[in-house]
Scaffold this motif. Sequence first.
Motif, PDB file in Angstrom:
ATOM      1  N   VAL A 155      48.215 101.456  21.045  1.00 22.21           N
ATOM      2  CA  VAL A 155      48.649 101.165  22.412  1.00 22.21           C
ATOM      3  C   VAL A 155      50.109 101.579  22.559  1.00 22.21           C
ATOM      4  O   VAL A 155      50.944 101.199  21.741  1.00 22.21           O
ATOM      5  N   HIS A 156      50.366 102.353  23.599  1.00 20.40           N
ATOM      6  CA  HIS A 156      51.736 102.823  23.836  1.00 20.40           C
ATOM      7  C   HIS A 156      52.042 102.685  25.320  1.00 20.40           C
ATOM      8  O   HIS A 156      51.280 103.184  26.163  1.00 20.40           O
ATOM      9  N   LEU A 157      53.132 101.963  25.622  1.00 22.57           N
ATOM     10  CA  LEU A 157      53.554 101.748  26.994  1.00 22.57           C
ATOM     11  C   LEU A 157      55.010 102.179  27.133  1.00 22.57           C
ATOM     12  O   LEU A 157      55.857 101.731  26.352  1.00 22.57           O
ATOM     13  N   VAL A 158      55.288 103.016  28.118  1.00 23.39           N
ATOM     14  CA  VAL A 158      56.650 103.514  28.321  1.00 23.39           C
ATOM     15  C   VAL A 158      57.045 103.308  29.776  1.00 23.39           C
ATOM     16  O   VAL A 158      56.458 103.930  30.671  1.00 23.39           O
ATOM     17  N   GLU A 159      58.054 102.459  29.980  1.00 18.92           N
ATOM     18  CA  GLU A 159      58.552 102.211  31.330  1.00 18.92           C
ATOM     19  C   GLU A 159      59.625 103.220  31.699  1.00 18.92           C
ATOM     20  O   GLU A 159      60.347 103.727  30.825  1.00 18.92           O
ATOM     21  N   SER A 160      59.732 103.494  32.989  1.00 22.37           N
ATOM     22  CA  SER A 160      60.779 104.370  33.503  1.00 22.37           C
ATOM     23  C   SER A 160      61.064 103.996  34.943  1.00 22.37           C
ATOM     24  O   SER A 160      60.316 103.222  35.558  1.00 22.37           O
ATOM     25  N   GLY A 161      62.152 104.549  35.476  1.00 19.63           N
ATOM     26  CA  GLY A 161      62.465 104.335  36.878  1.00 19.63           C
ATOM     27  C   GLY A 161      63.562 103.335  37.154  1.00 19.63           C
ATOM     28  O   GLY A 161      63.961 103.153  38.310  1.00 19.63           O
ATOM     29  N   GLY A 162      64.044 102.665  36.123  1.00 16.24           N
ATOM     30  CA  GLY A 162      65.119 101.711  36.331  1.00 16.24           C
ATOM     31  C   GLY A 162      66.430 102.401  36.654  1.00 16.24           C
ATOM     32  O   GLY A 162      66.537 103.630  36.587  1.00 16.24           O
ATOM     33  N   GLY A 163      67.425 101.591  37.026  1.00 22.23           N
ATOM     34  CA  GLY A 163      68.730 102.149  37.329  1.00 22.23           C
ATOM     35  C   GLY A 163      69.581 101.186  38.107  1.00 22.23           C
ATOM     36  O   GLY A 163      69.256  99.998  38.218  1.00 22.23           O
ATOM     37  N   LEU A 164      70.662 101.705  38.659  1.00 18.16           N
ATOM     38  CA  LEU A 164      71.584 100.923  39.467  1.00 18.16           C
ATOM     39  C   LEU A 164      71.291 101.161  40.945  1.00 18.16           C
ATOM     40  O   LEU A 164      71.179 102.320  41.376  1.00 18.16           O
ATOM     41  N   VAL A 165      71.162 100.083  41.699  1.00 18.13           N
ATOM     42  CA  VAL A 165      70.866 100.192  43.121  1.00 18.13           C
ATOM     43  C   VAL A 165      71.664  99.131  43.862  1.00 18.13           C
ATOM     44  O   VAL A 165      71.940  98.053  43.316  1.00 18.13           O
ATOM     45  N   GLN A 166      72.028  99.428  45.090  1.00 16.39           N
ATOM     46  CA  GLN A 166      72.772  98.464  45.894  1.00 16.39           C
ATOM     47  C   GLN A 166      71.838  97.404  46.461  1.00 16.39           C
ATOM     48  O   GLN A 166      70.631  97.665  46.638  1.00 16.39           O
ATOM     49  N   PRO A 167      72.374  96.234  46.755  1.00 12.90           N
ATOM     50  CA  PRO A 167      71.544  95.198  47.392  1.00 12.90           C
ATOM     51  C   PRO A 167      70.904  95.739  48.661  1.00 12.90           C
ATOM     52  O   PRO A 167      71.550  96.446  49.451  1.00 12.90           O
ATOM     53  N   GLY A 168      69.635  95.412  48.829  1.00 14.11           N
ATOM     54  CA  GLY A 168      68.867  95.914  49.958  1.00 14.11           C
ATOM     55  C   GLY A 168      68.162  97.224  49.684  1.00 14.11           C
ATOM     56  O   GLY A 168      67.339  97.663  50.496  1.00 14.11           O
ATOM     57  N   GLY A 169      68.457  97.840  48.564  1.00 19.62           N
ATOM     58  CA  GLY A 169      67.863  99.117  48.218  1.00 19.62           C
ATOM     59  C   GLY A 169      66.489  98.988  47.595  1.00 19.62           C
ATOM     60  O   GLY A 169      65.935  97.884  47.478  1.00 19.62           O
ATOM     61  N   SER A 170      65.937 100.130  47.182  1.00 23.07           N
ATOM     62  CA  SER A 170      64.584 100.181  46.628  1.00 23.07           C
ATOM     63  C   SER A 170      64.567 100.969  45.324  1.00 23.07           C
ATOM     64  O   SER A 170      65.392 101.862  45.116  1.00 23.07           O
ATOM     65  N   LEU A 171      63.618 100.615  44.492  1.00 24.73           N
ATOM     66  CA  LEU A 171      63.336 101.346  43.256  1.00 24.73           C
ATOM     67  C   LEU A 171      61.847 101.278  42.992  1.00 24.73           C
ATOM     68  O   LEU A 171      61.195 100.291  43.371  1.00 24.73           O
ATOM     69  N   THR A 172      61.340 102.295  42.333  1.00 26.19           N
ATOM     70  CA  THR A 172      59.954 102.261  41.879  1.00 26.19           C
ATOM     71  C   THR A 172      59.920 102.425  40.371  1.00 26.19           C
ATOM     72  O   THR A 172      60.426 103.427  39.847  1.00 26.19           O
ATOM     73  N   LEU A 173      59.371 101.445  39.696  1.00 26.80           N
ATOM     74  CA  LEU A 173      59.198 101.509  38.252  1.00 26.80           C
ATOM     75  C   LEU A 173      57.816 102.053  37.916  1.00 26.80           C
ATOM     76  O   LEU A 173      56.851 101.785  38.641  1.00 26.80           O
ATOM     77  N   SER A 174      57.746 102.774  36.818  1.00 22.68           N
ATOM     78  CA  SER A 174      56.462 103.280  36.342  1.00 22.68           C
ATOM     79  C   SER A 174      56.274 102.899  34.887  1.00 22.68           C
ATOM     80  O   SER A 174      57.249 102.754  34.138  1.00 22.68           O
ATOM     81  N   CYS A 175      55.027 102.749  34.502  1.00 24.59           N
ATOM     82  CA  CYS A 175      54.673 102.455  33.117  1.00 24.59           C
ATOM     83  C   CYS A 175      53.551 103.413  32.735  1.00 24.59           C
ATOM     84  O   CYS A 175      52.447 103.315  33.275  1.00 24.59           O
ATOM     85  N   ALA A 176      53.853 104.337  31.835  1.00 25.37           N
ATOM     86  CA  ALA A 176      52.867 105.285  31.357  1.00 25.37           C
ATOM     87  C   ALA A 176      52.153 104.703  30.148  1.00 25.37           C
ATOM     88  O   ALA A 176      52.803 104.304  29.172  1.00 25.37           O
ATOM     89  N   ALA A 177      50.833 104.646  30.215  1.00 24.50           N
ATOM     90  CA  ALA A 177      50.034 104.018  29.161  1.00 24.50           C
ATOM     91  C   ALA A 177      49.225 105.060  28.404  1.00 24.50           C
ATOM     92  O   ALA A 177      48.746 106.038  28.994  1.00 24.50           O
ATOM     93  N   SER A 178      49.066 104.846  27.119  1.00 26.98           N
ATOM     94  CA  SER A 178      48.239 105.734  26.310  1.00 26.98           C
ATOM     95  C   SER A 178      47.730 104.979  25.085  1.00 26.98           C
ATOM     96  O   SER A 178      48.281 103.945  24.707  1.00 26.98           O
ATOM     97  N   GLY A 179      46.663 105.509  24.508  1.00 28.03           N
ATOM     98  CA  GLY A 179      46.154 104.931  23.281  1.00 28.03           C
ATOM     99  C   GLY A 179      45.154 103.809  23.449  1.00 28.03           C
ATOM    100  O   GLY A 179      44.757 103.186  22.459  1.00 28.03           O
TER     101      GLY A 179
END
Length: 116
Positions: free
Chosen positions: A1-25
């Motif tokens: 089982v392998h899970l890799v998150e991405s999409g994090g970062g610095l954002v201002q209050p009120g902003g948006s982000l989308t996180l992803s988790c790529a799964a394999s195995g």
Amino acid sequence: VHLVESGGGLVQPGGSLTLSCAASGFAFSRYQMSWYRQAPGKERGLVAFITSDDGHTYYIPPVKGRFTISRDNEKNTLSLQMNSLRSDDTAVYYCKARSSEGYDYWGQGTQVTVSS
């Protein structure tokens, strides 16, 4: 089982982000998938989950209406759309896979920082 998150970062209050988790195995479509987060000095806690069969979703009250969890079983990907971000959303975000036998598998996490 392998899970890799991405999409994090610095954002201002009120902003948006989308996180992803790529799964394999593993058979992604058969696993309940969740997002957790851990803020500095606090325990890791559930943010949202999505079931394997009917795609039922659950959100903790602080994020309900702002976050959306989704999965793409064709691409073996879990996502978390985060809108109207607040400073108290700052944390390391982790995806988790739970098998039907109750075994949990974790990714390494991605940092989300909400700050002006």
